[in-house]
Design an enzyme around this catalytic site. Structure first.
Site, PDB file in Angstrom:
ATOM      1  CB  CYS A 135     -18.272 -13.353   2.022  1.00 56.53           C
ATOM      2  SG  CYS A 135     -17.064 -14.564   0.430  1.00 56.53           S
ATOM      3  CB  CYS A 169     -19.781  -5.686   1.570  1.00 56.24           C
ATOM      4  SG  CYS A 169     -18.016  -5.350   1.427  1.00 56.24           S
ATOM      5  CB  CYS A 186     -24.256  -1.694   0.979  1.00 56.00           C
ATOM      6  SG  CYS A 186     -23.041  -0.294   0.976  1.00 56.00           S
ATOM      7  CB  CYS A 225     -18.302  -0.767   7.301  1.00 50.85           C
ATOM      8  SG  CYS A 225     -19.805  -1.354   7.040  1.00 50.85           S
ATOM      9  CG  ASP A 241      -1.824  -0.941   1.257  1.00 55.22           C
ATOM     10  OD1 ASP A 241      -2.311  -1.161  -0.077  1.00 55.22           O
ATOM     11  OD2 ASP A 241      -3.086  -1.494   2.019  1.00 55.22           O
ATOM     12  CB  CYS A 269     -23.517 -14.690  -4.093  1.00 56.24           C
ATOM     13  SG  CYS A 269     -23.194 -14.574  -2.568  1.00 56.24           S
ATOM     14  CB  CYS A 317     -17.832   2.931   0.708  1.00 60.41           C
ATOM     15  SG  CYS A 317     -16.652   1.782   1.241  1.00 60.41           S
ATOM     16  CB  CYS A 377     -19.569 -13.984  -7.216  1.00 61.32           C
ATOM     17  SG  CYS A 377     -18.200 -13.043  -6.057  1.00 61.32           S
TER      18      CYS A 377
END
Length: 381
Positions: A251, A247, A201, A244, A137, A194, A217, A191
């Site tokens: 999963c 999401c 969210c 947060c 990062d 789904c 977001c 995915c």
């Protein structure tokens, strides 16, 4: 390079010895299509990066690692599992407590990952031998697409990486090298139909699958965004005071994930469910001391207390009124403005104005007063 002589085998073993949970290899041009088809530039053009201007400023280098380092011939992607012991479902209902995203309830992953990557880089420089550079990062590197190209996981509909082994809970790092290492097979998307991450969210931040509007977001609003959080999102923030996980936590691939056993990425007990009243009383020195070794330290005390005031305003508990009133004279206009909003939520607009009525010259605070009383009743000249 295949078989016993494949240097990737020894490099992967060393990476795991150092504490990484997954390792994969990608070619520098593996994500060139992201620049060609314009998906990333379209995202920027739509303004979905919000105030993260560095994303636009470095757009040309992000899709092509060779523009960052022309000599790179291979990219080693590593991942560390930070899976929490439990998700925040129960805590979201405990409105006297604040919710901090799982990745920030522990030692700053930048420090942990970079320290281990540097040791891996030293090993690679000696054993391959080759030149190396490491990134966590700290540069315009698109870690998630590169991790997918390296076979570690795939970018789910929430745009985060998902691993069949570790679910949604992965820290990523990259080691660029001049060594010629065969790339792995990219991971396929699993995915299916789904859409749990999209539907859960709280602020409808996904305009479509695989697309995130950062401006909506909660993670962006409470961490990256430095200004006054728009009123339309405040109630949905609930008691989330830093990030947060909604999401990620929902999963279904997480059912195969295990909680992290990495001692350096263990959760701090005092960050699991901090009391909002205590967080609201932090001054700058107290904030820096409390969050000294965590990712939360980088947003600063004022932005953090902005989030805490919103969470307190969402409690509906008048017992917090003394705490809120104490912040009406805070040195930070950002904190004062959110204290005004919280006061209105807890005491009602009229009672809030009577309790705090005084002139307030700062525009951001005046705006909060205006929202409670109407523009003609806002304080100040």
């Amino acid at each position: 390079m295949a078989g016993a002589a494949d240097p990737r085998i020894a490099l992967g073993a060393e990476a795991r010895r150092l504490g990484f949970d997954q390792v994969g290899f990608a070619a520098p041009d593996a994500i060139a299509h992201l620049g060609r088809d314009g998906l990333f530039r379209h995202w920027l053009a739509e303004g979905r990066h919000g105030d993260m201007e560095w994303m636009a400023e470095t757009a040309g280098r992000r899709a092509d690692p060779r523009r960052l380092w022309p000599e790179v011939r291979s990219i080693v992607m590593v991942a560390s599992n930070y899976g929490p012991e439990s998700v925040n479902d129960d805590l979201l209902a405990r409105r006297d407590r604040g919710v901090i995203a799982a990745y920030a309830r522990m030692r700053d992953y930048h420090d942990v990952m970079k320290g281990r990557l540097k040791m891996l880089a030293q090993w690679a420089a000696r054993k391959l031998p080759a030149e190396v550079k490491v990134f966590v990062d700290t540069a315009p590197v698109m870690e998630k697409p590169l991790a997918q190209a390296a076979g570690i996981g795939w970018q789910g509909k929430h745009s985060n990486l998902v691993s069949r082994e570790h679910g949604s809970w992965l820290f990523l790092g990259a080691l660029f090298t001049t060594a010629d290492l065969s790339p792995d097979v990219p991971e396929a998307d699993h995915c299916g139909t789904c859409r749990r991450c999209l539907d859960v969210c709280p602020t409808d931040a996904f305009p479509a699958p695989y697309q995130l509007d950062a401006r909506r977001c909660i993670a962006y609003l409470t961490i990256e965004y430095a200004g006054v959080i728009p009123a339309e999102f405040r109630a949905a923030i609930g008691n989330r005071i830093y990030g947060c996980d909604d999401c990620l936590a929902v999963c279904p691939w997480n059912k195969w994930a295990e909680a992290s056993h990495d001692a350096k990425l263990s959760e701090r007990a005092d960050l699991a469910a901090p009391r909002l009243a205590e967080m609201a009383m932090l001054d700058d020195a107290g904030f820096r001391q409390f969050f000294a070794t965590t990712p939360a330290k980088r947003i600063g005390r004022d932005r953090f207390l902005r989030n805490v005031m919103i969470a307190i305003g969402n409690t509906g508990d008048p017992g917090f009124l003394p705490v809120v009133r104490a912040r009406l004279d805070d040195d930070s206009p950002l904190v004062r403005g959110m204290a005004v909003w919280a006061l209105g939520r807890l005491a009602g607009a009229r009672a809030g104005i009577e309790a705090a009525g005084r002139d307030e010259p700062d525009p951001s605070v005046r705006a909060e007063w205006a929202a409670l009383t109407g523009p003609s009743s806002s304080p100040g000249p």
